[in-house]
Design an enzyme around this catalytic site. Structure first.
Site, mmCIF file in Angstrom:
data_model
loop_
_atom_site.group_PDB
_atom_site.id
_atom_site.type_symbol
_atom_site.label_atom_id
_atom_site.label_comp_id
_atom_site.label_asym_id
_atom_site.label_seq_id
_atom_site.Cartn_x
_atom_site.Cartn_y
_atom_site.Cartn_z
ATOM 1 N N GLY A 10 0.810 -1.207 0.000
ATOM 2 C CA GLY A 10 0.000 0.000 0.000
ATOM 3 C C GLY A 10 0.847 1.262 0.000
ATOM 4 O O GLY A 10 2.037 1.252 0.337
ATOM 5 N N GLN A 11 0.210 2.382 -0.369
ATOM 6 C CA GLN A 11 0.937 3.650 -0.465
ATOM 7 C C GLN A 11 1.535 4.074 0.872
ATOM 8 O O GLN A 11 2.699 4.468 0.950
ATOM 9 C CB GLN A 11 0.003 4.750 -0.974
ATOM 10 C CG GLN A 11 -0.469 4.567 -2.398
ATOM 11 C CD GLN A 11 -1.248 5.775 -2.880
ATOM 12 O OE1 GLN A 11 -0.667 6.784 -3.280
ATOM 13 N NE2 GLN A 11 -2.570 5.688 -2.829
ATOM 14 N N THR A 62 -9.474 -1.386 -0.549
ATOM 15 C CA THR A 62 -9.636 0.007 -0.969
ATOM 16 C C THR A 62 -10.285 0.171 -2.340
ATOM 17 O O THR A 62 -10.357 1.282 -2.851
ATOM 18 C CB THR A 62 -8.270 0.726 -0.983
ATOM 19 O OG1 THR A 62 -7.383 0.019 -1.860
ATOM 20 C CG2 THR A 62 -7.668 0.787 0.410
ATOM 21 N N ASP A 102 -12.072 9.692 4.993
ATOM 22 C CA ASP A 102 -13.144 10.685 4.940
ATOM 23 C C ASP A 102 -14.478 10.071 4.512
ATOM 24 O O ASP A 102 -15.532 10.672 4.712
ATOM 25 C CB ASP A 102 -12.774 11.787 3.951
ATOM 26 C CG ASP A 102 -12.495 11.242 2.559
ATOM 27 O OD1 ASP A 102 -11.489 10.523 2.402
ATOM 28 O OD2 ASP A 102 -13.267 11.534 1.624
ATOM 29 N N TYR A 125 -17.570 0.653 1.195
ATOM 30 C CA TYR A 125 -16.202 0.935 1.649
ATOM 31 C C TYR A 125 -16.209 1.809 2.889
ATOM 32 O O TYR A 125 -15.566 1.490 3.900
ATOM 33 C CB TYR A 125 -15.409 1.609 0.534
ATOM 34 C CG TYR A 125 -14.087 2.174 0.993
ATOM 35 C CD1 TYR A 125 -13.035 1.336 1.329
ATOM 36 C CD2 TYR A 125 -13.901 3.556 1.105
ATOM 37 C CE1 TYR A 125 -11.823 1.855 1.770
ATOM 38 C CE2 TYR A 125 -12.696 4.078 1.531
ATOM 39 C CZ TYR A 125 -11.660 3.229 1.863
ATOM 40 O OH TYR A 125 -10.462 3.747 2.310
#
Length: 297
Positions: A10-11, A62, A102, A125
């Site tokens: 992942g980032q 994600t 968010d 999600y």
């Protein structure tokens, strides 16, 4: 600091690995097959073998649109899996940092969302990530949930990389102009996470360091404005660019609904932890330059 990070590819996980040396931290990235968030019975064994000082759960399902047709898998990873990681961390007396989003809000508010505002996710999600927040809080009192948004980086798939790829294929790009948020560099998130972990370890009895916090870059933009900034930065570095055609969300339908207002108020993080992320424009240029250099090699 010896920190286990779930989600090797992942980032944020990649960013944490890169930033670790400068923060005097050892990062151990765990992913399948060492750890699988859909197989909760194995998580405690995997973490116990490493003996971390702290745990960062950066692993997540994600694929926002795909989650609408795979809700069981999204919940298994984002909710049940997060809870299992938190339980394992608690048994090891290690604080856990849970990354969230968010998307737990519906985006109908007119100001940046605070941690105390009512959640109302519009998508599977978002609902699964909210369930994960609650599972972590229930399983591990020594936790910090960090909600962030619009993550980009030199790693993996993200909006910046997508825009650069499109600019190589076409002269114009249609981008949504009625959703607003804070584009946030994963490298800045990593710096923030390491600061939070350090504070949790240094002051284990301070309740104000624990709980839910918003952690996004300073400044806001629409997706269209973000795209324009990406192309401007790319042009300045000799890379591709395209003309942005702003469109309303109604002209770009997706399976999952997105919040119109994704702005998060990060002042509580600054007050409790002394952490503020840079303005998104400040972090965008070096990201663009790295991506262009990667593509050239």
């Amino acid at each position: 600091m010896r920190i286990v990070v779930t989600g090797r590819h992942g980032q944020v996980a990649q960013a944490l690995h890169e930033r670790a040396a400068g923060a005097n931290a050892e990062i151990i990235l765990l992913a399948r097959p060492e750890i699988d968030l859909t197989r909760s019975s194995e998580i405690e064994t995997a973490l116990s073998a490493v003996k971390p000082d702290a745990v960062v759960n950066a692993a997540a399902y994600t694929a926002v649109d795909q989650a609408e047709s795979e809700p069981d898998l999204a919940y298994a990873i984002n909710a049940e899996g997060a809870g299992a990681v938190a339980r394992a961390a608690a048994k090891l007396s290690a604080p856990i940092v849970q990354l969230s989003t968010d998307y737990v809000f519906d985006g109908t508010g007119e100001r940046p969302y605070r941690e105390t505002d009512l959640t109302n996710p519009l998508s599977v999600y978002g609902a699964s990530k909210l369930a994960g927040e609650r599972a972590v809080a229930e399983a591990a009192p020594d936790h910090a949930v960090l909600r962030t948004s619009w993550v980009y980086s030199p790693f993996g798939k993200n909006f910046v990389r997508t825009m650069l790829a499109l600019a190589r294929q076409r002269d114009e790009v249609r981008v949504v102009c009625d959703q607003v948020g804070s584009p946030t560099s994963a490298l800045d998130i990593a710096d923030g996470v390491l600061g939070v972990v350090r504070n949790l370890l240094a002051e284990p009895t301070r309740s104000d360091l624990r709980g839910i916090f918003h952690m996004t870059a300073d400044g806001t933009a629409t997706w269209a404005a973000f795209a324009e900034a990406i192309f401007a930065a790319s042009r300045a570095a000799g890379g591709p660019s395209a003309k942005v055609i702003p469109i309303p969300t109604t002209e770009y339908p997706t399976p999952a609904k997105r919040p119109t207002n994704s702005r998060l108020d990060s002042s509580a993080l600054a007050t409790a932890h002394g952490i503020r992320l840079p303005h998104w424009r400040q972090s965008l240029q070096p990201c663009i330059e790295r991506l262009l250099a990667q593509d050239a090699n």
